[in-house]
Design an enzyme around this catalytic site. Structure first.
Site, PDB file in Angstrom:
ATOM      1  N   CYS A 254      -3.505  -6.790  -1.174  1.00  0.00           N
ATOM      2  CA  CYS A 254      -1.861  -6.790  -0.163  1.00  0.00           C
ATOM      3  C   CYS A 254      -1.231  -5.617  -0.669  1.00  0.00           C
ATOM      4  O   CYS A 254      -1.591  -6.215  -2.052  1.00  0.00           O
ATOM      5  CB  CYS A 254      -1.302  -7.545   0.099  1.00  0.00           C
ATOM      6  N   GLU A 255      -1.574  -4.621  -0.921  1.00  0.00           N
ATOM      7  CA  GLU A 255      -0.567  -3.933  -1.761  1.00  0.00           C
ATOM      8  C   GLU A 255       1.168  -4.210  -1.769  1.00  0.00           C
ATOM      9  O   GLU A 255       1.511  -3.772  -3.444  1.00  0.00           O
ATOM     10  CB  GLU A 255      -0.790  -2.384  -1.045  1.00  0.00           C
ATOM     11  N   HIS A 256       1.802  -5.000  -1.092  1.00  0.00           N
ATOM     12  CA  HIS A 256       3.144  -5.545  -0.900  1.00  0.00           C
ATOM     13  C   HIS A 256       3.698  -6.483  -2.265  1.00  0.00           C
ATOM     14  O   HIS A 256       4.070  -6.035  -2.922  1.00  0.00           O
ATOM     15  CB  HIS A 256       3.748  -5.949  -0.543  1.00  0.00           C
ATOM     16  N   HIS A 257       2.414  -7.898  -2.306  1.00  0.00           N
ATOM     17  CA  HIS A 257       2.061  -9.006  -2.977  1.00  0.00           C
ATOM     18  C   HIS A 257       1.057  -9.063  -4.516  1.00  0.00           C
ATOM     19  O   HIS A 257       0.902  -9.376  -5.246  1.00  0.00           O
ATOM     20  CB  HIS A 257       2.206  -9.483  -2.769  1.00  0.00           C
TER      21      HIS A 257
ATOM     22  N   GLN B 225      -2.709  -4.606   6.287  1.00  0.00           N
ATOM     23  CA  GLN B 225      -4.118  -4.314   7.769  1.00  0.00           C
ATOM     24  C   GLN B 225      -3.765  -3.127   8.454  1.00  0.00           C
ATOM     25  O   GLN B 225      -5.032  -2.739   9.208  1.00  0.00           O
ATOM     26  CB  GLN B 225      -4.015  -5.671   8.128  1.00  0.00           C
TER      27      GLN B 225
ATOM     28  N   HIS C  72      -3.305 -13.974   5.501  1.00  0.00           N
ATOM     29  CA  HIS C  72      -2.295 -13.324   4.271  1.00  0.00           C
ATOM     30  C   HIS C  72      -2.297 -14.228   3.448  1.00  0.00           C
ATOM     31  O   HIS C  72      -0.652 -15.492   3.790  1.00  0.00           O
ATOM     32  CB  HIS C  72      -1.218 -12.615   4.552  1.00  0.00           C
TER      33      HIS C  72
ATOM     34  N   CYS D  30      -0.069 -13.772   1.372  1.00  0.00           N
ATOM     35  CA  CYS D  30       1.351 -13.409   0.852  1.00  0.00           C
ATOM     36  C   CYS D  30       2.126 -14.456   2.024  1.00  0.00           C
ATOM     37  O   CYS D  30       3.893 -14.624   1.911  1.00  0.00           O
ATOM     38  CB  CYS D  30       1.863 -12.188   0.913  1.00  0.00           C
TER      39      CYS D  30
END
Length: 194
Positions: free
Chosen positions: A86-89, A127, A155, A157
């Protein structure tokens, strides 16, 4: 005799490891204690592996094993294991991907479909984008009558932080060609992946 072979960029590994060492220090850890001494280097190599897809060309992978064939029925590769970040976390998300296409004179080796999934999954991702990138790659490489992609993933996250919902599954889909215009074809695909 076991011989380990690593192919990592040494300069990049050292640079990332230096930052990881500082992160450990900022978190209140002692990066020099026995259990952590090699952690910065391991993390640096791990990150390079988890993002190796940036160096790969999905269209080139598909076209490396492309063959003329008059077959015009659905080709489905389902339950392809998927591991992404995941690019956010920068936490993992994992699941399975189902890819189908209907050829229009060209087919590819079945393993190339799984390799395309791997190529785009091994990048920092969301995703939704991953699903579309896989579809577009097959579309661009083969010019088929249609492409269908469905990803089902969990996920970490969402499981380990934030809402902490460990049983949630995220499903995304992307369709083109006859999978968009013909409900029977789309429904056949959806029934086959159940």
């Amino acid at each position: 005799m076991y011989r380990r072979e690593d192919n990592y960029d040494e300069r990049l590994t050292a640079e990332i490891a230096g930052h990881v060492k500082e992160i450990l220090r900022l978190l209140g850890e002692d990066p020099e204690r026995e259990g952590l001494v090699k952690t910065p280097e391991r993390v640096a190599k791990s990150l390079q592996f988890l993002t190796k897809g940036y160096e790969e060309d999905g269209v080139g992978i598909v076209q490396s094993a492309m063959f003329d064939e008059k077959y015009q029925q659905m080709v489905l590769v389902k339950d392809i294991e998927l591991y992404s970040t995941c690019e956010h976390h920068m936490l993992p998300f994992t699941g399975k991907c189902h890819v189908a296409y209907i050829p229009d004179g060209k087919i590819t080796g079945l393993s190339k479909i799984a390799r395309v999934v791997e190529t785009f999954a091994r990048r920092l991702q969301v995703q939704e984008r991953l699903t579309v990138q896989i579809r577009d790659c097959i579309e661009d490489a083969l010019s088929p009558l249609g492409v269908a992609v469905v990803i089902e993933a969990t996920h970490s996250c969402m499981q380990l932080r934030g809402v902490e919902k460990s049983n949630s599954i995220t499903t995304t889909s992307a369709f083109s060609g006859v999978f968009l215009s013909d409900a029977r074809t789309r429904n056949e695909f959806l029934n086959l992946i159940k």
